[in-house]
Every structure is written in C-alpha cells, then in structure tokens.
Design a protein around this motif. Sequence first.
Motif, mmCIF file in Angstrom:
data_model
loop_
_atom_site.group_PDB
_atom_site.id
_atom_site.type_symbol
_atom_site.label_atom_id
_atom_site.label_comp_id
_atom_site.label_asym_id
_atom_site.label_seq_id
_atom_site.Cartn_x
_atom_site.Cartn_y
_atom_site.Cartn_z
ATOM 1 N N ILE A 115 1.465 -8.400 -10.276
ATOM 2 C CA ILE A 115 1.762 -7.660 -9.040
ATOM 3 C C ILE A 115 2.403 -6.320 -9.360
ATOM 4 O O ILE A 115 2.051 -5.284 -8.774
ATOM 5 C CB ILE A 115 2.668 -8.504 -8.110
ATOM 6 N N ILE A 116 3.317 -6.326 -10.306
ATOM 7 C CA ILE A 116 3.988 -5.082 -10.697
ATOM 8 C C ILE A 116 2.991 -4.088 -11.264
ATOM 9 O O ILE A 116 2.989 -2.903 -10.905
ATOM 10 C CB ILE A 116 5.123 -5.377 -11.703
ATOM 11 N N VAL A 117 2.090 -4.546 -12.130
ATOM 12 C CA VAL A 117 1.098 -3.660 -12.744
ATOM 13 C C VAL A 117 0.170 -3.072 -11.681
ATOM 14 O O VAL A 117 -0.121 -1.865 -11.694
ATOM 15 C CB VAL A 117 0.301 -4.419 -13.841
ATOM 16 N N VAL A 118 -0.286 -3.885 -10.741
ATOM 17 C CA VAL A 118 -1.198 -3.398 -9.696
ATOM 18 C C VAL A 118 -0.529 -2.328 -8.844
ATOM 19 O O VAL A 118 -1.081 -1.241 -8.637
ATOM 20 C CB VAL A 118 -1.699 -4.572 -8.813
ATOM 21 N N PHE A 119 0.670 -2.595 -8.357
ATOM 22 C CA PHE A 119 1.312 -1.627 -7.473
ATOM 23 C C PHE A 119 1.802 -0.390 -8.218
ATOM 24 O O PHE A 119 1.757 0.714 -7.671
ATOM 25 C CB PHE A 119 2.448 -2.278 -6.675
ATOM 26 N N LEU A 120 2.234 -0.540 -9.445
ATOM 27 C CA LEU A 120 2.607 0.652 -10.204
ATOM 28 C C LEU A 120 1.377 1.486 -10.526
ATOM 29 O O LEU A 120 1.446 2.717 -10.559
ATOM 30 C CB LEU A 120 3.363 0.265 -11.472
ATOM 31 N N GLY A 121 0.237 0.818 -10.751
ATOM 32 C CA GLY A 121 -1.019 1.551 -10.954
ATOM 33 C C GLY A 121 -1.380 2.358 -9.708
ATOM 34 O O GLY A 121 -1.766 3.528 -9.802
ATOM 35 N N LEU A 122 -1.260 1.731 -8.532
ATOM 36 C CA LEU A 122 -1.521 2.450 -7.282
ATOM 37 C C LEU A 122 -0.546 3.614 -7.103
ATOM 38 O O LEU A 122 -0.934 4.712 -6.684
ATOM 39 C CB LEU A 122 -1.418 1.504 -6.089
ATOM 40 N N TYR A 123 0.685 3.390 -7.430
ATOM 41 C CA TYR A 123 1.705 4.433 -7.300
ATOM 42 C C TYR A 123 1.388 5.606 -8.232
ATOM 43 O O TYR A 123 1.406 6.767 -7.821
ATOM 44 C CB TYR A 123 3.079 3.853 -7.606
ATOM 45 N N LEU A 124 1.088 5.305 -9.467
ATOM 46 C CA LEU A 124 0.810 6.364 -10.440
ATOM 47 C C LEU A 124 -0.485 7.101 -10.124
ATOM 48 O O LEU A 124 -0.622 8.288 -10.429
ATOM 49 C CB LEU A 124 0.770 5.778 -11.847
ATOM 50 N N HIS A 181 -1.419 8.225 -7.421
ATOM 51 C CA HIS A 181 -1.129 9.337 -6.516
ATOM 52 C C HIS A 181 -0.823 10.628 -7.273
ATOM 53 O O HIS A 181 -0.939 11.718 -6.719
ATOM 54 C CB HIS A 181 0.059 8.999 -5.611
ATOM 55 N N PHE A 182 -0.451 10.515 -8.537
ATOM 56 C CA PHE A 182 -0.042 11.682 -9.317
ATOM 57 C C PHE A 182 -1.121 12.161 -10.289
ATOM 58 O O PHE A 182 -0.914 13.145 -10.978
ATOM 59 C CB PHE A 182 1.247 11.368 -10.082
ATOM 60 N N PRO A 206 -7.861 12.483 -4.333
ATOM 61 C CA PRO A 206 -8.747 12.392 -3.154
ATOM 62 C C PRO A 206 -9.093 10.939 -2.794
ATOM 63 O O PRO A 206 -9.191 10.599 -1.609
ATOM 64 C CB PRO A 206 -10.007 13.157 -3.564
ATOM 65 N N TYR A 207 -9.245 10.098 -3.783
ATOM 66 C CA TYR A 207 -9.556 8.684 -3.512
ATOM 67 C C TYR A 207 -8.364 7.960 -2.877
ATOM 68 O O TYR A 207 -8.536 7.141 -1.980
ATOM 69 C CB TYR A 207 -9.990 7.974 -4.805
ATOM 70 N N GLY A 265 -0.828 9.251 5.040
ATOM 71 C CA GLY A 265 -0.336 9.210 3.666
ATOM 72 C C GLY A 265 0.042 7.781 3.350
ATOM 73 O O GLY A 265 -0.330 6.858 4.070
ATOM 74 N N ALA A 266 0.771 7.611 2.276
ATOM 75 C CA ALA A 266 1.205 6.260 1.915
ATOM 76 C C ALA A 266 2.118 5.722 3.015
ATOM 77 O O ALA A 266 3.033 6.409 3.460
ATOM 78 C CB ALA A 266 1.933 6.273 0.586
#
Length: 145
Positions: free
Chosen positions: A82-91, A93-94, A100-101, A113-114
């Motif tokens: 769960i941590i890896v998935v959400f941190l991947g989504l967070y990162l 954004h940068f 754009p995706y 936005g988020a």
Amino acid sequence: MDWLKPLIALITNPIADLSGGYRERKRIAAENAAAIAKSEADLKIARNEAEAKRVRTIEQNDTDYDIIVLKNRTKTLMDELIIVVFLGLYLAHFIPSLQPYMAGGWQAMGYTGAPWYFELIIVGIAVSTLGLMRLFRLFFNRKTN
C-alpha cells in the motif's frame, strides 16, 4: 422618671433593630460575594486542570498508538505494498512526463486536482511508517480549520 425609660426604649429599639439588621444584611452580602468569587476561581482552576489532563492523555494516546503501529508493521507485507502504490502515485505528480496523466486521472474522477483524502492518505503513510501521530493531528486540525 421610670416611665421615661420605657418610652425612650419604645422609640430607640426599632431604630437600633433597623441599623442592626442593615449591618447583618451587609455582612451576609459580603460573605456571599466572597463565596461566589471563590467558587468562580475554583471553577477556573478545575477547567485548567481538566484541560491539562486532556492534553496529557492525548499525548500519551498518540505515543501509545505510534508504538503499536510500529510493532504491527513487522507482521505483514500488505502495508509495504500500500505504501509503495500511494508513494508511487504521489511521486508521479512530480515527473513532468506523467503530470498530464495524473491531472487527467483526477479530472476523470471529477476533481480539479488531487482530492483532500489523497493528502490524508499520504499523511497516514507518514504516520504509519514513521510513527508520527502528532503530525496527523496537526494535519487534521489544519484541514478542519
């Protein structure tokens, strides 16, 4: 002359009773005012002590929660996923090529936005990974204010 003494007493006794009653009422009023002032002070002290106890309890509960979370993290790999998935989504954004995706995905869900709960999840990850319950409380207070 003996008859003069009862006559004078007849005139002066009501006046003496009147002034004595006035002094008694003033004394009672002063005692009541002092009792009210003491009660108000006691109430303020009790409120301050209750607030201090509440803050100490919250601090202790936060510390206990952090310790429990850190102990429980050693028992499962699902937390890590769960941590890896959400941190991947967070990162994502940068990363300029993924922005754009990410924006399109949030728009497809009806957001500009988020959403706020995404921020909450990221803060929750920090809380669960690092044991930062106080950080979560600060974040939550910022969102509600």
